[in-house]
Design a protein around this motif. Structure first.
Motif, mmCIF file in Angstrom:
data_model
loop_
_atom_site.group_PDB
_atom_site.id
_atom_site.type_symbol
_atom_site.label_atom_id
_atom_site.label_comp_id
_atom_site.label_asym_id
_atom_site.label_seq_id
_atom_site.Cartn_x
_atom_site.Cartn_y
_atom_site.Cartn_z
ATOM 1 N N GLY A 14 0.827 -1.209 0.000
ATOM 2 C CA GLY A 14 0.000 0.000 0.000
ATOM 3 C C GLY A 14 0.854 1.248 0.000
ATOM 4 O O GLY A 14 0.732 2.109 0.878
ATOM 5 N N CYS A 37 3.678 -1.680 -3.767
ATOM 6 C CA CYS A 37 2.486 -2.185 -4.474
ATOM 7 C C CYS A 37 1.278 -1.324 -4.146
ATOM 8 O O CYS A 37 1.258 -0.591 -3.160
ATOM 9 C CB CYS A 37 2.190 -3.642 -4.110
ATOM 10 N N CYS A 64 -0.860 -5.225 -6.985
ATOM 11 C CA CYS A 64 -1.246 -6.406 -6.199
ATOM 12 C C CYS A 64 -2.357 -5.993 -5.248
ATOM 13 O O CYS A 64 -2.241 -4.970 -4.568
ATOM 14 C CB CYS A 64 -0.035 -6.901 -5.405
ATOM 15 N N ILE A 66 -3.750 -7.068 -1.953
ATOM 16 C CA ILE A 66 -3.295 -7.985 -0.895
ATOM 17 C C ILE A 66 -4.437 -8.844 -0.350
ATOM 18 O O ILE A 66 -4.209 -9.785 0.406
ATOM 19 C CB ILE A 66 -2.568 -7.247 0.252
ATOM 20 N N ASN A 92 1.312 -2.273 5.341
ATOM 21 C CA ASN A 92 0.733 -0.957 5.626
ATOM 22 C C ASN A 92 -0.737 -0.834 5.214
ATOM 23 O O ASN A 92 -1.417 0.104 5.593
ATOM 24 C CB ASN A 92 1.591 0.083 4.887
ATOM 25 N N SER A 139 -0.307 0.272 13.046
ATOM 26 C CA SER A 139 -1.572 0.241 13.782
ATOM 27 C C SER A 139 -2.147 1.659 13.785
ATOM 28 O O SER A 139 -2.034 2.378 12.787
ATOM 29 C CB SER A 139 -1.350 -0.320 15.187
ATOM 30 N N THR A 140 -2.716 2.099 14.888
ATOM 31 C CA THR A 140 -3.329 3.426 14.956
ATOM 32 C C THR A 140 -3.612 3.775 16.418
ATOM 33 O O THR A 140 -3.804 2.860 17.241
ATOM 34 C CB THR A 140 -4.664 3.466 14.177
ATOM 35 N N PRO A 183 0.122 5.626 14.497
ATOM 36 C CA PRO A 183 -0.038 7.061 14.221
ATOM 37 C C PRO A 183 -1.380 7.575 14.739
ATOM 38 O O PRO A 183 -2.375 6.849 14.761
ATOM 39 C CB PRO A 183 -0.024 7.144 12.682
ATOM 40 N N GLY A 184 -1.392 8.849 15.111
ATOM 41 C CA GLY A 184 -2.661 9.540 15.351
ATOM 42 C C GLY A 184 -3.167 10.051 14.009
ATOM 43 O O GLY A 184 -2.673 9.649 12.958
HETATM 44 N N1 NAP Z 1 -4.153 8.482 7.604
HETATM 45 C C1 NAP Z 1 -4.265 8.440 8.932
HETATM 46 O O1 NAP Z 1 -4.701 9.403 9.582
HETATM 47 C C2 NAP Z 1 -3.854 7.194 9.680
HETATM 48 C C3 NAP Z 1 -3.820 7.236 11.087
HETATM 49 C C4 NAP Z 1 -3.451 6.104 11.787
HETATM 50 C C5 NAP Z 1 -3.105 4.958 11.109
HETATM 51 N N2 NAP Z 1 -3.149 4.937 9.734
HETATM 52 C C6 NAP Z 1 -2.778 3.691 9.069
HETATM 53 O O2 NAP Z 1 -1.707 3.956 8.172
HETATM 54 C C7 NAP Z 1 -1.794 3.100 7.044
HETATM 55 C C8 NAP Z 1 -1.795 3.944 5.770
HETATM 56 O O3 NAP Z 1 -2.871 4.838 5.818
HETATM 57 P P1 NAP Z 1 -3.031 6.014 4.744
HETATM 58 O O4 NAP Z 1 -4.073 6.928 5.284
HETATM 59 O O5 NAP Z 1 -1.714 6.519 4.351
HETATM 60 O O6 NAP Z 1 -3.686 5.150 3.534
HETATM 61 P P2 NAP Z 1 -4.207 5.603 2.114
HETATM 62 O O7 NAP Z 1 -3.963 7.027 1.834
HETATM 63 O O8 NAP Z 1 -5.606 5.112 2.033
HETATM 64 O O9 NAP Z 1 -3.255 4.757 1.154
HETATM 65 C C9 NAP Z 1 -3.391 3.428 1.090
HETATM 66 C C10 NAP Z 1 -2.417 2.830 0.075
HETATM 67 O O10 NAP Z 1 -2.692 1.436 0.032
HETATM 68 C C11 NAP Z 1 -3.122 1.034 -1.269
HETATM 69 N N3 NAP Z 1 -4.125 -0.011 -1.068
HETATM 70 C C12 NAP Z 1 -5.355 0.100 -0.538
HETATM 71 N N4 NAP Z 1 -5.963 -1.110 -0.492
HETATM 72 C C13 NAP Z 1 -5.082 -2.004 -1.007
HETATM 73 C C14 NAP Z 1 -5.117 -3.409 -1.226
HETATM 74 N N5 NAP Z 1 -6.195 -4.142 -0.904
HETATM 75 N N6 NAP Z 1 -4.035 -4.022 -1.757
HETATM 76 C C15 NAP Z 1 -2.934 -3.289 -2.083
HETATM 77 N N7 NAP Z 1 -2.838 -1.956 -1.909
HETATM 78 C C16 NAP Z 1 -3.907 -1.314 -1.369
HETATM 79 C C17 NAP Z 1 -3.623 2.315 -1.920
HETATM 80 O O11 NAP Z 1 -3.555 2.296 -3.337
HETATM 81 P P3 NAP Z 1 -4.779 1.737 -4.259
HETATM 82 O O12 NAP Z 1 -6.027 2.365 -3.730
HETATM 83 O O13 NAP Z 1 -4.401 2.159 -5.632
HETATM 84 O O14 NAP Z 1 -4.788 0.236 -4.086
HETATM 85 C C18 NAP Z 1 -2.605 3.316 -1.358
HETATM 86 O O15 NAP Z 1 -1.374 3.226 -2.039
HETATM 87 C C19 NAP Z 1 -3.062 2.276 7.232
HETATM 88 O O16 NAP Z 1 -2.725 1.033 7.816
HETATM 89 C C20 NAP Z 1 -3.875 3.110 8.200
HETATM 90 O O17 NAP Z 1 -4.785 2.355 8.965
HETATM 91 C C21 NAP Z 1 -3.513 6.024 9.013
#
Ligand code: NAP
Length: 254
Positions: A14, A37, A64, A66, A92, A139-140, A183-184
């Motif tokens: 991700g 990926c 891919c 996942i 991730n 995690s979160t 992360p928050g």
């Molecule tokens: N953002 C926040 O505030 C926050 C806070 C705490 C924790 N987190 C955690 O941090 C991580 C990343 O979060 P983010 O907000 O940066 O995510 P995001 O912006 O939604 O990005 C997710 C990435 O994963 C890919 N993806 C999504 N589903 C997928 C799948 N089934 N297989 C392969 N790739 C996939 C997406 O691309 P495609 O859509 O093209 O597949 C994208 O590259 C997550 O685990 C989230 O729970 C985030």
């Protein structure tokens, strides 16, 4: 401090946008070889090209989903073969938050929990072949303090912290360290909190004020913690959950 990441082989799922992408960028900047990926072939092509401009390590990637066990395992095998092994793994991908009850419980179990378990089970033998390795789970803070409403995302992300700790005990004697980063709320254009800022500005502003540091975090700030924990700079750290939240959570972390 030298993180000693030059020449290390890193797989991040991700990783075309958001936190995963900044993690990939930073590993590449530190001289590591990086494999990424996402589900979109176009996004992967574009991200590989952009990351390759940042450094002189090998950068690769392939589309891919996942969710698909066979495709996921094939992606890990292909990336490992191309890079020449796996030293570091950052699972991730998340199904994200949602309150549709059973549907979200299945999605978060399948993507967040099983997606991480399948990846870990595939990379551990590859790390053993290299004489060790490092895994950082994402995690979160929603897993460690009450956040919004009872929902699958919060509970399934909590499972990852326990899983990481147990893995760290089980595989430490083979030189494999396992940690989590929680992360928050993190802001970046097009991300979940950017959507919240647009759709519910009051809630966004209230969330900003809840942080001791008065703002949301950036993906770069999370990436720095992930890359440090994965690196030899953190050689004596295993089984921890590092909260990266600018003082958003209020518990005392003994
Ligand atoms: N953002 C926040 O505030 C926050 C806070 C705490 C924790 N987190 C955690 O941090 C991580 C990343 O979060 P983010 O907000 O940066 O995510 P995001 O912006 O939604 O990005 C997710 C990435 O994963 C890919 N993806 C999504 N589903 C997928 C799948 N089934 N297989 C392969 N790739 C996939 C997406 O691309 P495609 O859509 O093209 O597949 C994208 O590259 C997550 O685990 C989230 O729970 C985030």
């Amino acid at each position: 401090m030298d993180l000693n990441l030059r020449g290390k082989n890193v797989l991040i799922t991700g990783s075309t946008q958001g936190i995963g992408r900044r993690v990939a960028n930073l590993f590449a900047e530190e001289g590591a070889n990086v494999a990424i990926c996402s589900r979109s072939p176009e996004s992967v092509r574009k991200a590989v090209k952009e990351i390759a401009l940042l450094a002189d390590g090998h950068v690769t990637g392939a589309p891919c989903n996942i969710k698909n066990k066979e495709d996921y395992e094939a992606w890990i095998d292909d990336m490992s073969e191309e890079l020449g092994g796996v030293d570091i793994f950052v699972p991730n991908v998340s199904a994200g938050a949602g309150m549709d009850s059973e549907k979200n419980w299945w999605k978060n179990f399948e993507i967040d929990v099983l997606g991480t378990v399948r990846g870990v089970e595939a990379v551990i033998p590859l790390m053993e072949q290299r004489g060790g390795g490092s895994i950082v789970m994402i995690s979160t803070t929603a897993a460690i303090e009450t956040f919004m409403v009872p929902q699958a995302y919060n509970a399934m992300k909590a499972a990852l912290i326990t899983y990481a700790k147990q893995l760290s005990q089980a595989h430490g004697d083979r030189g494999i360290r396992v940690n989590s980063v929680s992360p928050g709320p993190i802001h970046f254009d097009g991300g979940a909190w950017d959507m919240i800022r647009i759709s519910n500005e009051r809630f966004y502003q209230k969330t900003e004020k809840t942080h001791a540091l008065g703002r949301l975090g950036t993906p770069e700030e999370v990436a720095r913690a992930v890359v440090f924990l994965a690196s030899e700079g953190a050689s004596w750290i295993t089984g921890v959950n590092l909260v990266v939240d600018g003082g958003y959570t209020k518990r005392v972390q003994f």
